[in-house]
Design a protein around this motif. Structure first.
Motif, PDB file in Angstrom:
ATOM      1  N   GLN A 173      16.815  36.699  47.568  1.00  0.00           N
ATOM      2  CA  GLN A 173      16.762  35.617  48.562  1.00  0.00           C
ATOM      3  C   GLN A 173      15.437  35.725  49.324  1.00  0.00           C
ATOM      4  N   CYS A 174      15.421  36.392  50.495  1.00  0.00           N
ATOM      5  CA  CYS A 174      14.124  36.459  51.198  1.00  0.00           C
ATOM      6  C   CYS A 174      13.143  37.345  50.441  1.00  0.00           C
ATOM      7  N   GLY A 175      13.674  38.319  49.685  1.00  0.00           N
ATOM      8  CA  GLY A 175      12.840  39.127  48.800  1.00  0.00           C
ATOM      9  C   GLY A 175      12.296  40.416  49.372  1.00  0.00           C
ATOM     10  N   ILE A 176      12.456  40.647  50.659  1.00  0.00           N
ATOM     11  CA  ILE A 176      11.810  41.819  51.256  1.00  0.00           C
ATOM     12  C   ILE A 176      12.371  43.134  50.697  1.00  0.00           C
ATOM     13  N   CYS A 177      13.648  43.139  50.355  1.00  0.00           N
ATOM     14  CA  CYS A 177      14.251  44.378  49.853  1.00  0.00           C
ATOM     15  C   CYS A 177      14.062  44.551  48.354  1.00  0.00           C
ATOM     16  N   CYS A 229      16.138  52.252  55.137  1.00  0.00           N
ATOM     17  CA  CYS A 229      16.300  50.917  54.536  1.00  0.00           C
ATOM     18  C   CYS A 229      16.005  50.831  53.037  1.00  0.00           C
ATOM     19  N   GLY A 230      15.242  51.752  52.491  1.00  0.00           N
ATOM     20  CA  GLY A 230      14.940  51.726  51.050  1.00  0.00           C
ATOM     21  C   GLY A 230      13.890  50.715  50.627  1.00  0.00           C
ATOM     22  N   ALA A 231      13.312  49.974  51.569  1.00  0.00           N
ATOM     23  CA  ALA A 231      12.310  48.957  51.204  1.00  0.00           C
ATOM     24  C   ALA A 231      11.082  49.584  50.560  1.00  0.00           C
ATOM     25  N   CYS A 232      10.826  50.837  50.882  1.00  0.00           N
ATOM     26  CA  CYS A 232       9.599  51.510  50.443  1.00  0.00           C
ATOM     27  C   CYS A 232       9.791  52.329  49.173  1.00  0.00           C
ATOM     28  N   ALA A 233      10.934  52.155  48.498  1.00  0.00           N
ATOM     29  CA  ALA A 233      11.245  53.024  47.353  1.00  0.00           C
ATOM     30  C   ALA A 233      10.232  52.876  46.221  1.00  0.00           C
ATOM     31  N   VAL A 234       9.855  53.991  45.652  1.00  0.00           N
ATOM     32  CA  VAL A 234       9.015  54.039  44.451  1.00  0.00           C
ATOM     33  C   VAL A 234       9.604  55.124  43.549  1.00  0.00           C
ATOM     34  N   ALA A 286      -1.426  48.870  47.160  1.00  0.00           N
ATOM     35  CA  ALA A 286      -0.101  48.664  46.558  1.00  0.00           C
ATOM     36  C   ALA A 286       0.834  48.067  47.612  1.00  0.00           C
ATOM     37  N   THR A 287       0.510  46.862  48.054  1.00  0.00           N
ATOM     38  CA  THR A 287       1.308  46.253  49.120  1.00  0.00           C
ATOM     39  C   THR A 287       2.645  45.707  48.617  1.00  0.00           C
ATOM     40  N   GLU A 288       2.858  45.828  47.294  1.00  0.00           N
ATOM     41  CA  GLU A 288       4.193  45.481  46.785  1.00  0.00           C
ATOM     42  C   GLU A 288       5.236  46.503  47.243  1.00  0.00           C
ATOM     43  N   VAL A 289       4.775  47.673  47.680  1.00  0.00           N
ATOM     44  CA  VAL A 289       5.681  48.666  48.278  1.00  0.00           C
ATOM     45  C   VAL A 289       5.868  48.241  49.738  1.00  0.00           C
ATOM     46  N   LYS A 290       7.085  47.904  50.103  1.00  0.00           N
ATOM     47  CA  LYS A 290       7.316  47.320  51.422  1.00  0.00           C
ATOM     48  C   LYS A 290       7.586  48.386  52.480  1.00  0.00           C
ATOM     49  N   SER A 291       7.115  48.092  53.660  1.00  0.00           N
ATOM     50  CA  SER A 291       7.338  48.988  54.789  1.00  0.00           C
ATOM     51  C   SER A 291       8.406  48.372  55.678  1.00  0.00           C
ATOM     52  N   GLY A 292       9.496  49.116  55.866  1.00  0.00           N
ATOM     53  CA  GLY A 292      10.581  48.619  56.718  1.00  0.00           C
ATOM     54  C   GLY A 292      10.754  49.521  57.918  1.00  0.00           C
ATOM     55  N   CYS A 293      11.758  50.380  57.849  1.00  0.00           N
ATOM     56  CA  CYS A 293      12.096  51.227  59.004  1.00  0.00           C
ATOM     57  C   CYS A 293      11.147  52.407  59.190  1.00  0.00           C
ATOM     58  N   GLU A 294      10.546  52.845  58.103  1.00  0.00           N
ATOM     59  CA  GLU A 294       9.660  54.024  58.084  1.00  0.00           C
ATOM     60  C   GLU A 294      10.364  55.292  58.560  1.00  0.00           C
ATOM     61  N   ARG A 295      11.671  55.354  58.365  1.00  0.00           N
ATOM     62  CA  ARG A 295      12.395  56.598  58.681  1.00  0.00           C
ATOM     63  C   ARG A 295      13.539  56.876  57.700  1.00  0.00           C
ATOM     64  N   GLY A 296      13.432  56.305  56.504  1.00  0.00           N
ATOM     65  CA  GLY A 296      14.394  56.666  55.465  1.00  0.00           C
ATOM     66  C   GLY A 296      15.703  55.915  55.482  1.00  0.00           C
ATOM     67  N   VAL A 302      14.880  47.586  45.632  1.00  0.00           N
ATOM     68  CA  VAL A 302      16.120  47.470  44.859  1.00  0.00           C
ATOM     69  C   VAL A 302      15.822  47.612  43.366  1.00  0.00           C
ATOM     70  N   LEU A 303      14.794  46.927  42.897  1.00  0.00           N
ATOM     71  CA  LEU A 303      14.449  46.988  41.467  1.00  0.00           C
ATOM     72  C   LEU A 303      14.041  48.403  41.061  1.00  0.00           C
ATOM     73  N   VAL A 304      13.279  49.049  41.916  1.00  0.00           N
ATOM     74  CA  VAL A 304      12.842  50.419  41.629  1.00  0.00           C
ATOM     75  C   VAL A 304      14.060  51.355  41.568  1.00  0.00           C
ATOM     76  N   SER A 305      14.941  51.238  42.543  1.00  0.00           N
ATOM     77  CA  SER A 305      16.123  52.115  42.573  1.00  0.00           C
ATOM     78  C   SER A 305      17.001  51.875  41.356  1.00  0.00           C
ATOM     79  N   LEU A 306      17.237  50.597  41.043  1.00  0.00           N
ATOM     80  CA  LEU A 306      18.113  50.289  39.904  1.00  0.00           C
ATOM     81  C   LEU A 306      17.495  50.725  38.584  1.00  0.00           C
ATOM     82  N   SER A 307      16.193  50.533  38.431  1.00  0.00           N
ATOM     83  CA  SER A 307      15.599  50.887  37.136  1.00  0.00           C
ATOM     84  C   SER A 307      15.623  52.398  36.931  1.00  0.00           C
ATOM     85  N   ALA A 308      15.347  53.165  37.992  1.00  0.00           N
ATOM     86  CA  ALA A 308      15.409  54.628  37.854  1.00  0.00           C
ATOM     87  C   ALA A 308      16.844  55.072  37.561  1.00  0.00           C
TER      88      ALA A 308
END
Ligand code: FES
Ligand code: FES
Length: 158
Positions: free
Chosen positions: A100-104, A47-52, A35-45, A108-114
């Motif tokens: 734009q770059c798309g990494i976030c 940036c939100g890139a990893c939200a599911v 599931a590499t669509e889940v992005k890894s950013g700061c890995e410490r809570g 963002v979509l996961v957070s907004l949809s929930a």
């Protein structure tokens, strides 16, 4: 300590995955469930890139132990819609050029949809607040909120 089997419903599919007791959901999803669509950013809570979405609630998967999700329903951005039937938020993001770059964007979509599933009548400032934990260095957030509002209109038309 040895690995345990964790069974989750991932985007509508039941999967059994091995996880060490201290292994994050982020790591298990990316490394063991492809599931590499889940992005890894700061890995410490931060940036939100990893939200599911876990059982209806958006969480940072880097702060969630995989073993805690045994039996849970986990939705990533890939599970929100399909190419044929995208989620209204996904459609609105595309139409408004909100990425734009798309990494976030997966986070963002996961957070907004929930959030919108729980608060379909939220105000603009509440929507803005709902993505405050998703760091975006590109967009200024305006289009995220515009797209969230447009997706509600589209949902109402369906
Ligand atoms: Fe999880 Fe940044 S990678 S919050
Ligand atoms: Fe680039 Fe958000 S679109 S970080």
């Amino acid at each position: 300590m040895g690995e345990r089997i964790v069974q989750i419903n991932l985007n509508g599919r039941s999967v059994r995955l091995k996880a060490a007791p201290n292994e994050t959901l982020l790591n298990v999803l990316r490394q063991k469930a492809s599931a590499t669509e889940v992005k890894s950013g700061c890995e410490r809570g931060d940036c939100g890139a990893c939200a599911v979405i876990v059982d209806g609630r958006a969480v940072n998967s880097c702060l969630t132990l995989a073993v805690q999700t045994d039996g849970a329903t986990v939705t990533t951005v890939r599970g929100l819609g399909t190419p044929e039937h995208p989620h209204p938020l996904q459609e609105a993001f595309i139409r408004l050029g909100a990425a734009q770059c798309g990494i976030c964007i997966p986070g963002v979509l996961v957070s907004l949809s929930a959030f919108l599933a729980e608060r379909p009548d939220a105000s603009r400032s509440e929507i803005r607040e709902a993505v405050a934990g998703n760091l975006c260095r590109c967009t200024g957030y305006q289009k995220f909120v515009d797209a969230a509002e447009e997706s509600r209109i589209m949902e109402g038309l369906e």
